[in-house]
Design an enzyme around this catalytic site. Sequence first.
Site, PDB file in Angstrom:
ATOM      1  N   GLY A   1      -2.394  -0.231   6.809  1.00 51.52           N
ATOM      2  CA  GLY A   1      -3.220   0.740   6.222  1.00 51.52           C
ATOM      3  C   GLY A   1      -3.568   2.101   6.694  1.00 51.52           C
TER       4      GLY A   1
ATOM      5  N   HIS B   1       1.666   4.326  -5.055  1.00 51.99           N
ATOM      6  CA  HIS B   1       3.297   3.846  -5.374  1.00 51.99           C
ATOM      7  C   HIS B   1       4.002   4.726  -4.757  1.00 51.99           C
ATOM      8  CE1 HIS B   1       6.922   1.220  -6.813  1.00 51.99           C
ATOM      9  NE2 HIS B   1       7.344   1.662  -6.682  1.00 51.99           N
TER      10      HIS B   1
ATOM     11  N   ASP C   1       3.340  -1.561 -12.149  1.00 50.30           N
ATOM     12  CA  ASP C   1       3.180  -0.152 -11.647  1.00 50.30           C
ATOM     13  C   ASP C   1       4.067   0.661 -12.900  1.00 50.30           C
ATOM     14  OD1 ASP C   1       3.388  -0.858  -8.635  1.00 50.30           O
ATOM     15  OD2 ASP C   1       5.605  -1.415  -8.739  1.00 50.30           O
TER      16      ASP C   1
ATOM     17  N   MET D   1       0.074  -6.081  -0.994  1.00 52.58           N
ATOM     18  CA  MET D   1       1.171  -6.509  -1.518  1.00 52.58           C
ATOM     19  C   MET D   1       1.096  -8.382  -2.331  1.00 52.58           C
ATOM     20  SD  MET D   1       3.365  -4.745   0.144  1.00 52.58           S
ATOM     21  CE  MET D   1       4.140  -4.936  -0.720  1.00 52.58           C
TER      22      MET D   1
HETATM   23  C1  GRF Z   1       2.595   2.950   1.264  1.00 57.87           C
HETATM   24  O1  GRF Z   1       4.373   2.915   1.318  1.00 57.87           O
HETATM   25  C2  GRF Z   1       2.577   2.402  -0.427  1.00 57.87           C
HETATM   26  O2  GRF Z   1       2.500   3.243  -1.300  1.00 57.87           O
HETATM   27  C3  GRF Z   1       3.162   1.153  -0.974  1.00 57.87           C
HETATM   28  O3  GRF Z   1       3.141   0.252   0.411  1.00 57.87           O
HETATM   29  C4  GRF Z   1       2.473   0.975   1.792  1.00 57.87           C
HETATM   30  C5  GRF Z   1       1.568   0.683   2.351  1.00 57.87           C
HETATM   31  O4  GRF Z   1       1.303   1.721   3.879  1.00 57.87           O
HETATM   32  N1  GRF Z   1       1.946   0.634  -1.617  1.00 57.87           N
HETATM   33  P1  GRF Z   1      -0.069   1.080   4.428  1.00 57.87           P
HETATM   34  O5  GRF Z   1      -0.376   0.262   4.527  1.00 57.87           O
HETATM   35  O6  GRF Z   1      -0.874   2.726   3.783  1.00 57.87           O
HETATM   36  O7  GRF Z   1       0.488   2.844   5.554  1.00 57.87           O
END
Ligand code: GRF
Length: 199
Positions: A15, A112, A148, A93
């Site tokens: 996060g 992304h 995406d 995810m």
């Molecule tokens: C990030 O690199 C984002 O671009 C991708 O997943 C990762 C999430 O990281 N979709 P976080 O949980 O925001 O630290």
Amino acid sequence: MTPRVRTAVLISGRGSNMGALIEAARSPHFSAEIGLVLSDDPAAAGLSLARDMGVPAEAIDFRAYTGKPAFEAALGARLTSASIEIVCLAGFMRVLSPAFVERWRERMLNIHPSLLPNLRGLNTHERALAQGLIEHGCTVHLVTVELDAGPILAQARVPVLPGDDAHALAARVLEEEHRIYPQALDEFARSVRAASEHA
Ligand code: GRF
């Protein structure tokens, strides 16, 4: 004061982008208010980060449901009960169903870690290195049914440097993610607010 657009952040893990959005939204001039954080995984570290930052955070545990439709029904019900108008995916995810994406059409953003349309999908940093790219980056886009591939709201570029491994490259990209996602949300929420004021 002008009303701020109620926004939820959906996460699955650490996060850090969520944290950047919450931090930016602390400014009274920011046009979105982060009203809720939801995770499909109760173990997501981002849940406690959100609470520490003063934002309600809840798990909607995917494994507790009989399948994607039931999970998404619970997710949607919670977003509605919290009066959410914009959804930000931030390291969420799960691929959402076309019906869910349609419900949040032009109201759901994602970050992304690549310069879309290049490198859709997973493991973008590894693939950027394997392809010998000299430039990489990140993209904020609207979520559409095709993964995406939605309209691009913001992008930032970073160089791929000699000696980079995926970890070093990811860290350079992540810094830019934390910069452009809040900016893109602020601009997007401002346009949503303007549209509702003229409706
Ligand atoms: C990030 O690199 C984002 O671009 C991708 O997943 C990762 C999430 O990281 N979709 P976080 O949980 O925001 O630290």
